[in-house]
Design a protein around this motif. Structure first.
Motif, PDB file in Angstrom:
ATOM      1  N   TRP A  72     -12.058 -39.863 -24.359  1.00  9.65           N
ATOM      2  CA  TRP A  72     -10.810 -40.189 -25.035  1.00  9.65           C
ATOM      3  C   TRP A  72     -11.005 -40.293 -26.543  1.00  9.65           C
ATOM      4  O   TRP A  72     -10.130 -39.942 -27.325  1.00  9.65           O
ATOM      5  CB  TRP A  72     -10.205 -41.466 -24.474  1.00  9.65           C
ATOM      6  CG  TRP A  72     -11.061 -42.690 -24.628  1.00  9.65           C
ATOM      7  CD1 TRP A  72     -11.990 -43.150 -23.773  1.00  9.65           C
ATOM      8  CD2 TRP A  72     -11.060 -43.587 -25.740  1.00  9.65           C
ATOM      9  NE1 TRP A  72     -12.583 -44.279 -24.262  1.00  9.65           N
ATOM     10  CE2 TRP A  72     -12.022 -44.579 -25.473  1.00  9.65           C
ATOM     11  CE3 TRP A  72     -10.340 -43.655 -26.929  1.00  9.65           C
ATOM     12  CZ2 TRP A  72     -12.292 -45.613 -26.352  1.00  9.65           C
ATOM     13  CZ3 TRP A  72     -10.597 -44.704 -27.797  1.00  9.65           C
ATOM     14  CH2 TRP A  72     -11.577 -45.661 -27.508  1.00  9.65           C
ATOM     15  N   LEU A  73     -12.183 -40.765 -26.968  1.00 10.53           N
ATOM     16  CA  LEU A  73     -12.461 -40.873 -28.398  1.00 10.53           C
ATOM     17  C   LEU A  73     -12.641 -39.489 -29.017  1.00 10.53           C
ATOM     18  O   LEU A  73     -12.170 -39.230 -30.131  1.00 10.53           O
ATOM     19  CB  LEU A  73     -13.698 -41.739 -28.638  1.00 10.53           C
ATOM     20  CG  LEU A  73     -13.997 -42.114 -30.086  1.00 10.53           C
ATOM     21  CD1 LEU A  73     -12.832 -42.878 -30.696  1.00 10.53           C
ATOM     22  CD2 LEU A  73     -15.264 -42.926 -30.180  1.00 10.53           C
ATOM     23  N   LYS A  74     -13.273 -38.572 -28.286  1.00 13.96           N
ATOM     24  CA  LYS A  74     -13.403 -37.195 -28.757  1.00 13.96           C
ATOM     25  C   LYS A  74     -12.027 -36.568 -28.928  1.00 13.96           C
ATOM     26  O   LYS A  74     -11.760 -35.869 -29.912  1.00 13.96           O
ATOM     27  CB  LYS A  74     -14.216 -36.363 -27.761  1.00 13.96           C
ATOM     28  CG  LYS A  74     -15.682 -36.668 -27.743  1.00 13.96           C
ATOM     29  CD  LYS A  74     -16.377 -35.780 -26.726  1.00 13.96           C
ATOM     30  CE  LYS A  74     -17.804 -36.177 -26.532  1.00 13.96           C
ATOM     31  NZ  LYS A  74     -18.454 -35.388 -25.464  1.00 13.96           N
ATOM     32  N   ARG A  75     -11.147 -36.825 -27.974  1.00 14.11           N
ATOM     33  CA  ARG A  75      -9.805 -36.262 -28.034  1.00 14.11           C
ATOM     34  C   ARG A  75      -9.050 -36.805 -29.249  1.00 14.11           C
ATOM     35  O   ARG A  75      -8.388 -36.054 -29.966  1.00 14.11           O
ATOM     36  CB  ARG A  75      -9.074 -36.608 -26.723  1.00 14.11           C
ATOM     37  CG  ARG A  75      -7.677 -36.105 -26.584  1.00 14.11           C
ATOM     38  CD  ARG A  75      -7.565 -34.593 -26.545  1.00 14.11           C
ATOM     39  NE  ARG A  75      -8.275 -33.965 -25.471  1.00 14.11           N
ATOM     40  CZ  ARG A  75      -7.754 -33.513 -24.350  1.00 14.11           C
ATOM     41  NH1 ARG A  75      -6.479 -33.658 -24.127  1.00 14.11           N
ATOM     42  NH2 ARG A  75      -8.494 -32.925 -23.461  1.00 14.11           N
ATOM     43  N   LEU A  76      -9.143 -38.131 -29.490  1.00 11.46           N
ATOM     44  CA  LEU A  76      -8.471 -38.722 -30.651  1.00 11.46           C
ATOM     45  C   LEU A  76      -9.036 -38.185 -31.960  1.00 11.46           C
ATOM     46  O   LEU A  76      -8.285 -37.919 -32.914  1.00 11.46           O
ATOM     47  CB  LEU A  76      -8.587 -40.241 -30.624  1.00 11.46           C
ATOM     48  CG  LEU A  76      -7.692 -40.970 -29.622  1.00 11.46           C
ATOM     49  CD1 LEU A  76      -7.965 -42.461 -29.670  1.00 11.46           C
ATOM     50  CD2 LEU A  76      -6.227 -40.706 -29.940  1.00 11.46           C
ATOM     51  N   LEU A 129     -27.769 -41.586  -9.648  1.00 14.50           N
ATOM     52  CA  LEU A 129     -27.556 -40.130  -9.640  1.00 14.50           C
ATOM     53  C   LEU A 129     -28.197 -39.443 -10.842  1.00 14.50           C
ATOM     54  O   LEU A 129     -28.264 -38.221 -10.893  1.00 14.50           O
ATOM     55  CB  LEU A 129     -26.051 -39.820  -9.623  1.00 14.50           C
ATOM     56  CG  LEU A 129     -25.292 -40.234  -8.359  1.00 14.50           C
ATOM     57  CD1 LEU A 129     -23.801 -40.004  -8.553  1.00 14.50           C
ATOM     58  CD2 LEU A 129     -25.790 -39.448  -7.174  1.00 14.50           C
ATOM     59  N   GLY A 130     -28.666 -40.215 -11.814  1.00 15.00           N
ATOM     60  CA  GLY A 130     -29.296 -39.643 -12.995  1.00 15.00           C
ATOM     61  C   GLY A 130     -28.306 -39.228 -14.061  1.00 15.00           C
ATOM     62  O   GLY A 130     -28.621 -38.414 -14.918  1.00 15.00           O
ATOM     63  N   TYR A 131     -27.127 -39.788 -14.040  1.00 13.52           N
ATOM     64  CA  TYR A 131     -26.092 -39.453 -15.014  1.00 13.52           C
ATOM     65  C   TYR A 131     -26.297 -40.282 -16.272  1.00 13.52           C
ATOM     66  O   TYR A 131     -26.491 -41.491 -16.200  1.00 13.52           O
ATOM     67  CB  TYR A 131     -24.710 -39.726 -14.407  1.00 13.52           C
ATOM     68  CG  TYR A 131     -23.563 -39.464 -15.346  1.00 13.52           C
ATOM     69  CD1 TYR A 131     -23.131 -38.180 -15.594  1.00 13.52           C
ATOM     70  CD2 TYR A 131     -22.912 -40.514 -15.976  1.00 13.52           C
ATOM     71  CE1 TYR A 131     -22.073 -37.926 -16.449  1.00 13.52           C
ATOM     72  CE2 TYR A 131     -21.852 -40.282 -16.828  1.00 13.52           C
ATOM     73  CZ  TYR A 131     -21.435 -38.985 -17.061  1.00 13.52           C
ATOM     74  OH  TYR A 131     -20.384 -38.752 -17.910  1.00 13.52           O
ATOM     75  N   LYS A 132     -26.269 -39.608 -17.416  1.00 17.55           N
ATOM     76  CA  LYS A 132     -26.388 -40.321 -18.678  1.00 17.55           C
ATOM     77  C   LYS A 132     -25.020 -40.372 -19.342  1.00 17.55           C
ATOM     78  O   LYS A 132     -24.311 -39.373 -19.395  1.00 17.55           O
ATOM     79  CB  LYS A 132     -27.382 -39.625 -19.597  1.00 17.55           C
ATOM     80  CG  LYS A 132     -28.793 -39.677 -19.065  1.00 17.55           C
ATOM     81  CD  LYS A 132     -29.760 -39.031 -20.015  1.00 17.55           C
ATOM     82  CE  LYS A 132     -31.159 -39.123 -19.451  1.00 17.55           C
ATOM     83  NZ  LYS A 132     -32.151 -38.521 -20.335  1.00 17.55           N
ATOM     84  N   LYS A 133     -24.680 -41.523 -19.861  1.00 18.80           N
ATOM     85  CA  LYS A 133     -23.384 -41.679 -20.520  1.00 18.80           C
ATOM     86  C   LYS A 133     -23.365 -40.892 -21.821  1.00 18.80           C
ATOM     87  O   LYS A 133     -24.355 -40.863 -22.544  1.00 18.80           O
ATOM     88  CB  LYS A 133     -23.115 -43.154 -20.822  1.00 18.80           C
ATOM     89  CG  LYS A 133     -22.884 -43.994 -19.604  1.00 18.80           C
ATOM     90  CD  LYS A 133     -22.554 -45.419 -20.007  1.00 18.80           C
ATOM     91  CE  LYS A 133     -22.347 -46.288 -18.796  1.00 18.80           C
ATOM     92  NZ  LYS A 133     -22.063 -47.674 -19.170  1.00 18.80           N
ATOM     93  N   PRO A 134     -22.240 -40.276 -22.143  1.00 16.06           N
ATOM     94  CA  PRO A 134     -22.156 -39.559 -23.417  1.00 16.06           C
ATOM     95  C   PRO A 134     -22.107 -40.542 -24.577  1.00 16.06           C
ATOM     96  O   PRO A 134     -21.749 -41.706 -24.421  1.00 16.06           O
ATOM     97  CB  PRO A 134     -20.853 -38.768 -23.298  1.00 16.06           C
ATOM     98  CG  PRO A 134     -20.059 -39.494 -22.278  1.00 16.06           C
ATOM     99  CD  PRO A 134     -21.040 -40.129 -21.346  1.00 16.06           C
ATOM    100  N   LEU A 135     -22.482 -40.028 -25.769  1.00 15.54           N
ATOM    101  CA  LEU A 135     -22.490 -40.870 -26.952  1.00 15.54           C
ATOM    102  C   LEU A 135     -21.082 -41.338 -27.304  1.00 15.54           C
ATOM    103  O   LEU A 135     -20.870 -42.514 -27.592  1.00 15.54           O
ATOM    104  CB  LEU A 135     -23.107 -40.094 -28.132  1.00 15.54           C
ATOM    105  CG  LEU A 135     -23.351 -40.880 -29.404  1.00 15.54           C
ATOM    106  CD1 LEU A 135     -24.304 -42.035 -29.135  1.00 15.54           C
ATOM    107  CD2 LEU A 135     -23.918 -39.979 -30.475  1.00 15.54           C
ATOM    108  N   LEU A 136     -20.115 -40.402 -27.245  1.00 16.95           N
ATOM    109  CA  LEU A 136     -18.712 -40.742 -27.498  1.00 16.95           C
ATOM    110  C   LEU A 136     -17.920 -40.514 -26.210  1.00 16.95           C
ATOM    111  O   LEU A 136     -18.060 -39.462 -25.580  1.00 16.95           O
ATOM    112  CB  LEU A 136     -18.113 -39.858 -28.595  1.00 16.95           C
ATOM    113  CG  LEU A 136     -18.660 -40.039 -30.004  1.00 16.95           C
ATOM    114  CD1 LEU A 136     -18.076 -39.000 -30.942  1.00 16.95           C
ATOM    115  CD2 LEU A 136     -18.351 -41.434 -30.518  1.00 16.95           C
TER     116      LEU A 136
END
Length: 155
Positions: free
Chosen positions: A132-136, A122-129
């Motif tokens: 859940w880590l952003k939320r913490l 689908l061309g989706y790239k995973k985020p760097l973080l």
């Protein structure tokens, strides 16, 4: 056209209104039990009365369909209750797709690789973080900020 059994003896087809509603909704078992209980007759007698009513109902429906079909120019053979459905002569053989029983780790790995390949397609790239880590991190930053503010005010 639907032909009821002419050799059957005439049966009193007068049924209570609630039983008629059950028959029209195809709830035949409940209709038979209700009729047998209401009129204190055997289940076989109730079944024969309901069957007679049902054939009478089908005859009426077939007559209505035939009149509508004749008005529209459709031949009577095209509309019928008693026709058998056409059956394929050579049905395709059934194929079983089974996955061998595997351990939990292999199941999760295969799920993870399948999901990754689907997302890549689908061309989706995973985020760097991860989310859940952003939320913490956001919670930790807010707590540090509040601690610093409280330390400056009361310290």
């Amino acid at each position: 056209m639907f032909n009821p059994d002419p050799s059957a003896k005439p049966v009193n087809t007068k049924l209570p209104r609630d039983v008629i509603m059950m028959v029209e909704k195809n709830n035949l078992v409940m209709a038979i039990k209700t009729l047998a209980a209401d009129e204190n007759i055997s289940i076989d007698e109730a079944k024969s009365r309901i069957d007679a009513y049902e054939t009478q109902l089908k005859v009426k429906q077939q007559q209505k369909l035939n009149t509508i079909a004749s008005k529209q120019g459709i031949p009577n053979q095209a509309i019928s209750f008693d026709r058998e459905q056409e059956i394929e002569d050579n049905p395709e053989p059934l194929v079983k797709n089974r996955v061998k029983a595997a351990s939990q780790k292999q199941d999760f790995k295969s799920l993870q690789t399948g999901m990754d390949s689907k997302l890549n397609d689908l061309g989706y790239k995973k985020p760097l973080l991860p989310y859940w880590l952003k939320r913490l991190l956001m919670i930790a930053i807010l707590m540090i900020g509040l601690f610093w503010i409280l330390w400056r005010v009361f310290g």
